[in-house]
Design a protein around this motif. Structure first.
Motif, PDB file in Angstrom:
ATOM      1  N   PHE A 183       0.849  -1.211   0.000  1.00 47.08           N
ATOM      2  CA  PHE A 183       0.000   0.000   0.000  1.00 47.08           C
ATOM      3  C   PHE A 183       0.871   1.243   0.000  1.00 47.08           C
ATOM      4  N   LYS A 184       1.928   1.193   0.825  1.00 45.63           N
ATOM      5  CA  LYS A 184       2.810   2.372   0.919  1.00 45.63           C
ATOM      6  C   LYS A 184       3.474   2.656  -0.437  1.00 45.63           C
ATOM      7  N   ARG A 185       3.902   1.588  -1.121  1.00 49.82           N
ATOM      8  CA  ARG A 185       4.544   1.754  -2.429  1.00 49.82           C
ATOM      9  C   ARG A 185       3.555   2.335  -3.453  1.00 49.82           C
ATOM     10  N   TYR A 186       2.334   1.803  -3.401  1.00 53.49           N
ATOM     11  CA  TYR A 186       1.290   2.267  -4.329  1.00 53.49           C
ATOM     12  C   TYR A 186       1.041   3.758  -4.093  1.00 53.49           C
ATOM     13  N   LEU A 187       0.919   4.110  -2.804  1.00 53.51           N
ATOM     14  CA  LEU A 187       0.652   5.513  -2.440  1.00 53.51           C
ATOM     15  C   LEU A 187       1.775   6.429  -2.938  1.00 53.51           C
ATOM     16  N   ASP A 188       3.063   5.966  -2.704  1.00 55.83           N
ATOM     17  CA  ASP A 188       4.226   6.755  -3.143  1.00 55.83           C
ATOM     18  C   ASP A 188       4.205   6.951  -4.656  1.00 55.83           C
ATOM     19  N   TYR A 189       3.844   5.870  -5.361  1.00 58.94           N
ATOM     20  CA  TYR A 189       3.789   5.937  -6.825  1.00 58.94           C
ATOM     21  C   TYR A 189       2.763   6.968  -7.290  1.00 58.94           C
ATOM     22  N   GLU A 190       1.560   6.888  -6.678  1.00 58.15           N
ATOM     23  CA  GLU A 190       0.484   7.810  -7.072  1.00 58.15           C
ATOM     24  C   GLU A 190       0.846   9.246  -6.719  1.00 58.15           C
ATOM     25  N   LYS A 191       1.498   9.435  -5.562  1.00 54.82           N
ATOM     26  CA  LYS A 191       1.905  10.807  -5.183  1.00 54.82           C
ATOM     27  C   LYS A 191       2.877  11.375  -6.213  1.00 54.82           C
ATOM     28  N   LYS A 192       3.709  10.492  -6.781  1.00 51.82           N
ATOM     29  CA  LYS A 192       4.737  10.947  -7.709  1.00 51.82           C
ATOM     30  C   LYS A 192       4.166  11.148  -9.125  1.00 51.82           C
ATOM     31  N   PHE A 193       3.358  10.175  -9.576  1.00 53.10           N
ATOM     32  CA  PHE A 193       2.905  10.203 -10.967  1.00 53.10           C
ATOM     33  C   PHE A 193       1.392  10.441 -11.127  1.00 53.10           C
ATOM     34  N   GLY A 194       0.610  10.261 -10.090  1.00 51.30           N
ATOM     35  CA  GLY A 194      -0.854  10.303 -10.216  1.00 51.30           C
ATOM     36  C   GLY A 194      -1.447  11.664  -9.867  1.00 51.30           C
ATOM     37  N   THR A 195      -2.821  11.661  -9.733  1.00 55.84           N
ATOM     38  CA  THR A 195      -3.548  12.885  -9.372  1.00 55.84           C
ATOM     39  C   THR A 195      -4.020  12.730  -7.940  1.00 55.84           C
ATOM     40  N   THR A 196      -4.669  13.812  -7.417  1.00 53.37           N
ATOM     41  CA  THR A 196      -5.182  13.747  -6.028  1.00 53.37           C
ATOM     42  C   THR A 196      -6.255  12.680  -5.913  1.00 53.37           C
ATOM     43  N   GLU A 197      -7.057  12.500  -6.999  1.00 55.61           N
ATOM     44  CA  GLU A 197      -8.121  11.471  -6.943  1.00 55.61           C
ATOM     45  C   GLU A 197      -7.496  10.077  -6.805  1.00 55.61           C
ATOM     46  N   SER A 198      -6.466   9.850  -7.620  1.00 54.08           N
ATOM     47  CA  SER A 198      -5.867   8.505  -7.573  1.00 54.08           C
ATOM     48  C   SER A 198      -5.224   8.254  -6.200  1.00 54.08           C
ATOM     49  N   VAL A 199      -4.681   9.316  -5.586  1.00 58.41           N
ATOM     50  CA  VAL A 199      -4.088   9.166  -4.239  1.00 58.41           C
ATOM     51  C   VAL A 199      -5.187   8.794  -3.252  1.00 58.41           C
ATOM     52  N   LEU A 200      -6.347   9.528  -3.345  1.00 54.31           N
ATOM     53  CA  LEU A 200      -7.478   9.243  -2.422  1.00 54.31           C
ATOM     54  C   LEU A 200      -7.984   7.824  -2.633  1.00 54.31           C
ATOM     55  N   ALA A 201      -8.005   7.367  -3.885  1.00 49.93           N
ATOM     56  CA  ALA A 201      -8.496   6.014  -4.185  1.00 49.93           C
ATOM     57  C   ALA A 201      -7.619   4.965  -3.468  1.00 49.93           C
ATOM     58  N   VAL A 202      -6.314   5.191  -3.476  1.00 45.67           N
ATOM     59  CA  VAL A 202      -5.399   4.244  -2.806  1.00 45.67           C
ATOM     60  C   VAL A 202      -5.672   4.241  -1.309  1.00 45.67           C
ATOM     61  N   LYS A 203      -5.885   5.481  -0.746  1.00 44.34           N
ATOM     62  CA  LYS A 203      -6.131   5.568   0.704  1.00 44.34           C
ATOM     63  C   LYS A 203      -7.418   4.831   1.070  1.00 44.34           C
ATOM     64  N   ARG A 204      -8.466   5.001   0.207  1.00 41.49           N
ATOM     65  CA  ARG A 204      -9.744   4.315   0.484  1.00 41.49           C
ATOM     66  C   ARG A 204      -9.544   2.796   0.468  1.00 41.49           C
ATOM     67  N   ALA A 205      -8.801   2.325  -0.540  1.00 42.85           N
ATOM     68  CA  ALA A 205      -8.564   0.872  -0.658  1.00 42.85           C
ATOM     69  C   ALA A 205      -7.854   0.351   0.601  1.00 42.85           C
ATOM     70  N   ALA A 206      -6.916   1.164   1.102  1.00 41.86           N
ATOM     71  CA  ALA A 206      -6.181   0.754   2.306  1.00 41.86           C
ATOM     72  C   ALA A 206      -7.124   0.682   3.496  1.00 41.86           C
ATOM     73  N   LEU A 207      -8.039   1.699   3.591  1.00 42.85           N
ATOM     74  CA  LEU A 207      -8.995   1.747   4.711  1.00 42.85           C
ATOM     75  C   LEU A 207      -9.925   0.538   4.673  1.00 42.85           C
ATOM     76  N   GLU A 208     -10.380   0.215   3.469  1.00 41.08           N
ATOM     77  CA  GLU A 208     -11.267  -0.955   3.314  1.00 41.08           C
ATOM     78  C   GLU A 208     -10.549  -2.230   3.780  1.00 41.08           C
ATOM     79  N   TYR A 209      -9.292  -2.325   3.376  1.00 38.88           N
ATOM     80  CA  TYR A 209      -8.516  -3.521   3.778  1.00 38.88           C
ATOM     81  C   TYR A 209      -8.444  -3.644   5.291  1.00 38.88           C
ATOM     82  N   VAL A 210      -8.173  -2.489   5.938  1.00 38.57           N
ATOM     83  CA  VAL A 210      -8.043  -2.500   7.411  1.00 38.57           C
ATOM     84  C   VAL A 210      -9.370  -2.903   8.042  1.00 38.57           C
ATOM     85  N   GLU A 211     -10.485  -2.338   7.516  1.00 38.36           N
ATOM     86  CA  GLU A 211     -11.813  -2.630   8.103  1.00 38.36           C
ATOM     87  C   GLU A 211     -12.163  -4.112   7.924  1.00 38.36           C
TER      88      GLU A 211
END
Length: 1834
Positions: free
Chosen positions: A1798-1826
């Motif tokens: 998840f951390k790698r995905y987030l870093d990748y999106e922060k570097k190459f993606g948009t704010t939406e794609s960053v939020l999408a990764v965070k949501r996916a991480a939250l779902e996993y935790v829940e």
């Protein structure tokens, strides 16, 4: 003020008030100075007032300093915790060091106070519970006499008022005053080795934050001198000098070079302060004041110290004057009062030295007259002893008690009797006592007590282990609980209490360990019997007292003094049998025993409790034979015996010669060499039967064990045996018998009791599944010694037939068969003698080949039949189905049958009814003819076969060797099988069969001659009963002539023998008497004796078997006439008596039998019954004869010999052909080199088992560089005996000694005395050693000369290690004698003295002693030319020879054992050859001949002065010539004085410039010489060597570059593997670019041998690839894949290579091959790596496919996912990357791994993606935790 306090201490000693308050009635015994109470109180007052004053003026000590400082010796009261002292190790035990301190004190260093590193290793050893290899004991690291720096950790007081000083030598405590910033170079510190590294040692100097390193080269000199192994040990104490300090003291480099340490001096520059001053430092001190008790001094400019009267230099006594300056050594520093004590004694003024020690015999000596030198009323008196040494007596030792003390008796010059009771190492003085009770004391130290002494003592403690007894003040002993009384005491305290006087006996005394064991057992204390304290004293028959330590079912173990133990076997415990010894005897019981047998070397002792037979008169008769046998029967003696009784395991027999008095036993297994015959013999023998020729095998206890094994008997007689362990050598073949068969191997015993083990792997040439299938107990075997372990006394054997046989299996097999039938014949004769008709007698008549008339009794289901008949009554007669042939027989039918084999043991007869056997036709065959034969019957030892052409029966052996015991089923013979047989015996004899061997005939048939005394086997003479008697005259015909005897046919049946000594009355020396007779000649002879047919032993006519013997005849004219006196006294059969007629020194005529190559002796016969041996060295004084003795002595030749004695068995004479060797001085003898000691000489074995020594100065009249190279062990040499005194023989091999008439030139004359050396003489010799004071040079075995360093070479040397390198021990040099005194010879090696080149090469670039002189010489050309001409003339041919040698080896790879210096010269000479043109032009000599320094200067001047780069550097002379040539005018006109002056100044400037350039550290090397200097300073740096090669390659000097590489390989240390590999790779590159394919392959093959092969292959592949030799690279990769198929890196490297070539398809095929070859666990990694390579160099789509397939098979391999992501981020599109991340975050992995993705995905999106794609990764991480948490809740 603090610094002032440190630098200006106040004098006096400060006492602790607590110690002062309680007067001590009993002072510590190690305190030299006993002080009266009144004086103590005065001192106490003073010390208290001092303390008050100290408190008052603590800030200002200068004001309190008094000039009249109190100088008195150190006392134990003055010691306090933290005080630093210099001590000297006095004793070393396992757990502590006893350290001698100044002024007679002594302290203890526990093992835990050595150093941190050592303590850690001790803890590790205790924790592991096993010994660590690298943990050395204290005794390994410390020896008495070593000086150590210590710190007082505590002064403890014991219950009896004694004080003990505990010390530590841990550098952390000793050097606690030092910190990193205080360290400066030149400081002398004590340190400990904390770890051993590759290049040196890490040293613990106790300074926190500082790492101290000791380079290996700085330690070599010390290690050699101390000689405690090749390395320093962890925990070893060292005196270290700081060489340099880096990083503000964080890193320091040390040296322990003895000369550097000894020269170290503490100076003001080193910033010593009172807080960090250390004992052991040597300082320059200035006398301030001389007082009666000592001297006050100042040192290090501002410190003051005191020297007491015991530490002034004894030679100067108190003769010091104020302001006198001398060296002093610091002894102690008080931590609070800062009083510094120093010593002026010489032994302490050179750090690293050690004080003088007292000889052992002097300790405890009583000195009748000792003179008082000085008396000090508070301390004691100083005496001068009879040997001039000084001694001190403490006050309390001057008289019995205080009252009887008279001070008047101790005036200077008074004489007293005293005894030395101790030695104070730190004061170099004996400690003496004048007390009467001490002078007269019986024991003073443990060394005075001996085992068995009865001593009086006092009980001083009762412990669980026993009672401690005080024998004297310094000697305490222990009485173990077992020894408190004759019976075991349960409550010893009731019998003994502390203070009781007891009388004990010493059981054991170990002075080294101060261990004394005593006994209080009355029976032992009062015993009058001899003391048994060593195995050597245990003589058979000795009766003594001992005590039982163990009683078990096998017997009792009895112990004596000094831990001597012996066994009383069960049968010796009592005359009645004892079933349970442990119930009859108890531990500790005192018993009386008699020694039966002792083997001291094995520490084995056999005892008996049966003493009654000795005492009782009626048993005397029984006792006599026992005594008799002890004396009489030695192992190997042959006797005849009579069977008394048959037992289960053997026979009890009596020896006939002793009229049946001596009882012995023959175990069943020892009745024969054949296991089957052993059982049969036991079965057939009856009580009363006589067995001739049985050998005594062992004599354990009172029972003699005999053996009848003929192989063992002949081995003993031929001396093919070892008598003890020390005689065993690998490779020996020994005959023995199996003692025990174990699952892991078999134990084999040999005569004389030596036993060895043949492990399972060495038992047979076939695979051994079960050892019992191969060998049985008692079986005769021949074993080869493989290896010996001397420490454990173990022998490993080999029983493989391939190792133990002679190689002629047919001959060996036939010898066994012959022996077997010989024994069978004896058994038949035995049964025939029974007389009564019985079944046994019937068995004798049945032999194979006999036809029988039988009746069929029964036919069994298996087709075999049973028969009966009148001739086979009581026997089982059987025929197998095969042997019934085609006949159908029925019970009751009569039939003819042929006997095949008779088994006497089971009473079975095997018959055959086959027609071809019954119709056999007798035919005469020739020996060694070959025939086809059919196997008819198989017995245990042989098989019966029938010859195909005639049907006659023959026997063939099954085994070809004693050890050939096992056959696989496929190898076994089968009935009906056709084989090839070679006939050996062609007449049908008593056995009924012919004798043959299997297989084709051998041309040279080897017949094993079993006994030395036997005639050859083919001539086995029959024993015919005859009626001849002594003196009968017979006539006969000569049948055959042998070298030492002639066979004579007396009549048709009877044959006699004539010995060589019985042919002529006067035998000419060198003649062959037997050859005077010819076959067929008629002779008249007289009977003089008989020879036993079985044993060939000479028999007297009175012997009961004489009538069945071969008559021994004589044709000597004198004996035929009837002079019977000339004959032997035939009644004496004892060998001993026969040999008694020959006295030592007598000359006898003997006849050569053979030269025994194995034993190195010549076997001879003197008469028919006396044989002798001549040892190798006594055969001749001619070395040519000794080299090939077998060629010089022909069989049967008559030779004259001198009797020197008899051999060990006393059955043969020892003879000499060179007379009796006296080995007197000035005689010449011969010897054999047995040992070559490098740089020392030879050890030579001389005749008569003596040894002598030859010094290297006596090897030749001309000394050579390696004089011992010509001598190998075993070389035979003529020697001249120089001296033979005290058992030491000195020899010389000089030709001038051996052939004085030859007048050969003696180049190096013998120097025997200092008078032979004259000043100015040139002498040659060998370097002995290098010490700080110079080079010691051997001129002869007893004479040394010294060469001071300034006389060694003209160069100034800082590092003494250079001398060791260029002047190794044993180097041959020429030196000039500078001066000779009565005891010293001063020599010089300087070129101007010797005319030889300097021993140190000029290329080292060392500064000259005479630099100025050289500058002048540089200008003066004429002088220089003259000097060169001189040196050229002086150096003889010897030098030119030395030069030519290395040149010859120019291109060859240099030898491994070459020294670096030779290589260095070789390199220079290679350069020289390239420059010959320039040489001729400049008219100068080679650098090898010119003085070294000038050559090197010449090279570099040219280089710097000439602007143009000349390829050949010229000498300076040429440079000036060339300048003259350029200017023709100047050439014509002479130079004026002014011009000369200007020229001189110009050269002077150039010289200065050059020197400055050479000293510049940043200067780049510009010539071969520069590089030489660099590689000499850093020989292990591959970079420098590679630069050196590149330098030559730039000038296209390929050959020189090669030579540099070869030199580098030889110079670089073998541990530097990577550095060496770098050079190999460079050499491969060089050969690839400039060499041929062949030269490249040669280098490659060598590189593979010396390095890891894989690395070398990989480097060569890279070289090929880089130089675009792709085909070669591909071939090499194919080779690698075959050789290293299991190496993953090889497959990957090849894949990378293929991909770079664009061969993607080939790479895909390679992957499939790799997966087949490599183990499964590697597959994932390999696929992943291949995919990565595809991404980089090949097809990315294929790479993706590879990753995808791998991840589908292994979805949880997070490492592969990570690699895939990384590569895709680099090479793929964003969509592909996001797809991968989406797949990964939906995997079910561990939370920790998911978080990572998840951390790698987030870093990748922060570097190459948009704010939406960053939020999408965070949501996916939250779902996993829940989902995870909800899952956890459920």
């Amino acid at each position: 003020m603090a610094s002032m306090e440190e630098n200006f201490p106040r004098g006096g000693i400060q006492k602790k008030p607590t110690e002062g308050r309680t007067p001590n009635p009993k002072l510590e015994r190690d305190n030299l100075f006993d002080v009266h109470h009144e004086e103590q109180s005065q001192k106490r007052k003073r010390s208290q007032s001092d303390q008050g004053r100290q408190k008052k003026f603590k800030a200002d000590k200068i004001a309190a300093a008094k000039d009249n400082v109190n100088i008195e010796p150190l006392t134990i009261q003055a010691l306090c915790e933290g005080m630093l002292l210099l001590g000297c190790v006095k004793e070393v035990s396992d757990y502590e060091l006893v350290v001698s301190l100044p002024n007679g004190l002594s302290g203890f260093v526990p093992v835990t106070q050595i150093s941190d590193a050592y303590s850690k290793m001790l803890s590790k050893e205790v924790a592991q519970g096993e010994l660590l290899e690298d943990l050395n004991s204290l005794s390994d690291m410390y020896s008495p006499g070593t000086l150590v720096r210590c710190i007082v950790t505590s002064v403890e007081k014991s219950a009896d008022g004694r004080r003990s000083i505990k010390l530590s030598i841990d550098p952390k405590k000793v050097n606690k005053g030092l910190n990193a910033s205080a360290l400066t170079s030149g400081m002398l510190l004590s340190g400990f080795v904390s770890s051993v590294e590759d290049h040196g040692y890490l040293i613990d100097i106790g300074v926190s934050g500082t790492h101290a390193f000791l380079p290996r080269q700085k330690a070599q000199n010390y290690i050699k001198a101390v000689n405690r192994g090749p390395d320093l040990k962890i925990g070893q104490n060292l005196n270290c000098v700081i060489v340099d300090v880096k990083n503000e003291g964080r890193v320091v480099r040390l040296s322990i070079d003895r000369s550097e340490v000894a020269a170290s001096l503490a100076t003001e520059r080193q910033n010593w302060t009172l807080s960090n001053l250390l004992p052991g430092l040597v300082v320059k001190a200035r006398v301030q004041k001389v007082a009666p008790l000592g001297i006050k001094v100042s040192f290090l400019s501002s410190f003051t110290g005191i020297v007491d009267f015991m530490h002034v230099d004894p030679e100067k006594s108190m003769n010091y004057s104020p302001d006198q300056v001398m060296k002093a050594c610091i002894l102690s520093i008080h931590p609070t009062s800062k009083v510094v004590r120093l010593t002026l004694r010489q032994a302490f003024l050179h750090p690293g030295g050690s004080p003088n020690q007292l000889s052992n015999d002097r300790m405890g000596a009583v000195v009748e007259e000792s003179t008082v030198k000085a008396f000090y009323k508070q301390f004691g008196a100083v005496f001068e002893l009879d040997d001039g040494t000084l001694a001190f007596a403490r006050l309390k030792h001057l008289s019995k008690n205080r009252r009887s003390f008279k001070p008047g008796a101790f005036k200077s010059g008074c004489k007293h009797k005293c005894r030395i009771i101790d030695y104070s190492l730190m004061d170099e003085m004996c400690v003496v006592s004048l007390k009467y009770q001490i002078i007269e004391a019986r024991f003073l130290q443990y060394q005075d007590i001996h085992t068995g002494d009865v001593v009086q003592g006092k009980v001083f403690a009762l412990k669980p282990i026993g009672m401690q007894v005080k024998v004297t003040d310094g000697i305490k002993g222990l009485v173990p609980s077992m020894h408190l009384a004759d019976v075991l005491l349960k409550q010893p305290e009731k019998k003994y209490s502390v203070g009781n006087e007891v009388k004990c006996r010493v059981l054991e005394c170990n002075p080294a360990g101060k261990k004394l064991i005593l006994t209080l057992k009355k029976s032992l204390v009062q015993s009058k019997l001899p003391i048994l304290s060593s195995y050597e004293d245990a003589k058979p028959g000795l009766v003594t007292h001992g005590f039982v330590v163990c009683a078990r079912e096998f017997g009792c173990i009895v112990k004596f003094y000094n831990d001597v133990k012996g066994l009383v076997p069960k049968n010796e415990l009592s005359s009645e049998p004892i079933s349970c010894p442990d119930k009859v005897f108890h531990e500790g019981q005192v018993v009386k025993v008699v020694v039966l047998k002792c083997e001291p070397w094995q520490e084995r002792l056999l005892l008996s409790f049966r003493l009654s037979s000795k005492a009782a008169p009626e048993d005397k008769k029984e006792c006599t034979p026992k005594k008799k046998q002890k004396v009489k029967y030695q192992i190997g003696e042959i006797v005849d015996v009579k069977v008394l009784k048959k037992k289960d395991n053997g026979l009890e027999v009596s020896v006939l010669e002793d009229e049946g008095n001596v009882i012995a036993s023959i175990p069943t297994v020892h009745l024969s060499d054949f296991v089957g015959n052993c059982k049969l013999l036991w079965h057939c023998l009856q009580e009363g039967d006589v067995l001739p020729r049985v050998m005594c095998l062992s004599d354990k206890g009172e029972r003699i064990i005999l053996s009848r094994k003929s192989a063992v008997i002949s081995a003993v007689q031929e001396e093919q045996v070892v008598r003890n362990f020390s005689e065993i050598q690998p490779g020996l073949l020994l005959t023995g018998y199996v003692r025990k068969v174990m699952p892991f191997g078999v134990f084999v015993e040999f005569p004389f009791g030596v036993t060895g083990l043949a492990p399972k792997v060495s038992m047979s040439d076939k695979f051994v599944t079960d050892t019992k299938d191969h060998f049985v107990v008692g079986q005769t075997v021949i074993a080869k010694v493989m290896s010996i372990d001397e420490e454990k006394q173990r022998v490993l054997l080999n029983l493989k037939v391939s190792e133990c046989s002679s190689g002629d299996s047919a001959a060996e097999g036939f010898a066994l068969l012959n022996q077997y039938f010989k024994e069978m014949k004896e058994i038949r004769n035995l049964l025939r003698r029974r007389g009564e008709p019985s079944m046994a007698r019937g068995l004798c008549e049945l032999v194979p080949g006999k036809e029988l008339q039988l009746v069929v009794q029964d036919v069994k289901e298996d087709g075999s039949a049973l028969f009966s008949g009148s001739c086979v009554t009581g026997l089982t007669v059987t025929a197998t189905r095969y042997h019934l042939g085609d006949k159908n027989i029925v019970p009751g039918e009569k039939t003819k049958a042929l006997v095949l084999h008779v088994d006497a043991l089971t009473s079975k007869v095997y018959v055959s009814l086959r027609e071809e056997l019954l119709k056999q036709r007798a035919k005469q065959f020739t020996e060694h003819s070959q025939h086809s034969a059919i196997v008819q019957h198989i017995a245990e030892e042989f098989a019966i076969v029938s010859l195909l052409e005639t049907g006659q029966l023959a026997a063939i052996p099954i085994a070809s060797h004693f050890n050939d015991t096992f056959r696989f089923d496929s190898e076994k013979l089968k009935v009906g099988q056709t084989i090839s047989a070679t006939l050996k015996v062609v007449k049908v004899n008593d056995h009924g069969v012919l004798l043959a061997v299997q297989g084709p005939a051998k041309k040279n048939v080897f017949v094993k001659v079993r006994k030395e005394s036997e005639t050859a086997l083919e001539e086995v003479l029959p024993a015919v009963k005859h009626s001849l008697s002594l003196g009968d005259i017979v006539t006969g015909t000569v049948k055959s002539v042998k070298p030492t005897h002639v066979t004579v046919a007396i009549d048709d049946r009877l044959t006699g023998s004539i010995h060589a000594s019985r042919i002529l009355d006067e035998v000419p020396i060198g003649s062959f008497p037997t050859y005077t007779l010819k076959a067929g000649q008629k002779v008249t002879a007289r009977v003089i004796g008989g020879r036993d047919v079985n044993t060939h032993r000479y028999l007297p006519i009175t012997h009961p078997h004489f009538t069945r013997s071969i008559p021994e005849l004589s044709i000597r004219p004198s004996e035929i006439k009837g002079e019977i006196t000339a004959m032997l006294n035939l009644k004496e059969d004892s060998a001993l008596k026969k040999l008694g007629h020959c006295s030592v020194g007598q000359t006898v005529t003997c006849f050569v039998k053979k030269y025994n190559i194995l034993k190195n002796w010549l076997e001879v016969e003197v008469t028919p019954d006396i044989r002798g041996r001549v040892p190798h060295l006594l055969l001749s004084l001619n070395t040519k004869v000794l080299k090939h003795p077998e060629k010089s002595f022909k069989n049967g030749q008559a030779i004259s010999a001198t009797v020197t004695g008899t051999d060990v068995t006393e059955t043969k004479l020892c003879l000499s052909l060179t007379g009796i060797q006296s080995l007197e001085q000035d005689t010449i003898t011969v010897g054999v080199v047995t040992k070559v000691t490098p740089h020392v000489g030879l050890t030579i074995a001389l005749p008569g088992r003596k040894t002598g020594k030859v010094s290297i100065f006596h090897l030749n009249d001309t000394y050579t560089e390696n004089p011992l190279n010509d001598f190998k062990v075993g070389k035979i040499v003529r020697c001249y005996i120089l001296s033979n005194a005290n058992g030491k023989i000195q020899l010389s091999l000089r030709q001038s000694r051996l052939n004085p008439k030859s007048n050969s030139k003696v180049e190096d004359v013998e120097i025997t005395d200092i008078k032979d050396v004259k000043k100015g003489q040139l002498v040659r010799g060998y370097v002995k050693s290098i010490t700080p004071s110079g080079v010691f040079f051997g001129l002869s075995a007893s004479l040394l000369g010294r060469i001071l360093f300034q006389n060694v070479s003209p160069y100034f040397v800082h590092k003494h290690s250079l001398y060791e390198k260029y002047l190794p021990g044993g180097k041959l040099l020429t030196a000039k004698v500078l001066g000779v005194t009565e005891r010293h010879i001063e020599l010089s090696l300087l070129p101007e003295d010797t005319g030889m080149p300097s021993v140190l090469p000029e290329s080292l670039g060392l500064p000259r002693y005479d630099a100025e002189e050289e500058k002048r010489e540089a200008n003066d050309r004429q002088k220089k030319e003259k000097l060169k001409q001189k040196t050229k003339r002086r150096r003889g041919n010897s030098e030119s020879e030395q030069e030519t040698k290395p040149k010859r080896k120019k291109i060859c790879p240099a030898d491994e054992n070459d020294s670096g210096i030779e290589v260095y010269y070789r390199e220079e000479e290679d350069d020289d050859q390239e420059e010959e043109a320039a040489k001729k032009k400049s008219k100068i000599k080679k650098p090898g001949e010119a003085p070294r320094l000038q050559v090197s200067m010449g090279f570099t001047w040219e280089e710097d002065m000439n602007a143009m780069d000349m390829s050949v550097p010229n000498q300076k002379e040429e440079s000036s010539e060339s300048e003259e040539e350029e200017d023709p005018k100047s050439k014509l006109k002479k130079q004026t004085k002014k011009e000369k002056e200007l020229e001189k100044q110009r050269k002077e400037k150039e010289l200065c410039k050059l020197e400055a350039a050479l000293m510049d550290p940043d200067r780049q090397p510009q010539s071969a010489d520069d590089f030489d200097r660099l590689v000499l300073s850093s020989p292990n740096s591959s970079i420098l060597w590679l630069q050196y090669m590149a330098f030559h390659l730039q000038a296209t000097e390929i050959e020189k570059a090669r030579a540099v590489a070869e030199r580098a390989l030889k110079t670089i240390c073998f541990r530097e593997e990577q550095e060496k590999l770098n050079i190999w790779v460079a050499l491969l590159n060089l050969e690839n670019m400039y060499g041929t394919e062949e030269s490249l392959m040669k280098v490659f093959e060598r590189a593979v041998q010396y390095n890891e092969p894989l690395k070398v292959f990989q480097h060569l592949c890279d070289i090929y690839a880089n130089s675009e030799k792709y085909k070669k690279a591909e071939e090499l990769y194919h080779t690698m894949l075959k050789r290293f198929r299991q190496e993953k890196s090889v497959w990957l490297k090849y894949a990378s290579f293929l991909l770079k070539q664009g061969q993607t398809e080939a790479t895909h095929r390679l992957l499939e091959r790799a997966l087949k070859a490599l183990p499964t666990k590697e597959h994932v990694d390999v696929i992943s790596r291949f995919a990565q390579l595809e991404f980089r160099f090949g097809d990315p789509e294929h790479a993706k496919a590879l990753f995808e397939s791998t991840l589908s098979s292994y979805p949880k391999r997070t490492d592969i996912w990570s690699i895939y992501m990384d590569i895709m981020i680099k090479h793929g599109s964003q969509k592909e990357v996001r797809d991968i991340f989406e797949r990964v975050i939906h995997l079910s992995l561990a939370p920790k791994k998911m978080k990572f993705f998840f951390k790698r995905y987030l870093d990748y999106e922060k570097k190459f993606g948009t704010t939406e794609s960053v939020l999408a990764v965070k949501r996916a991480a939250l779902e996993y935790v829940e989902t995870k948490s909800s899952f956890a809740d459920t």
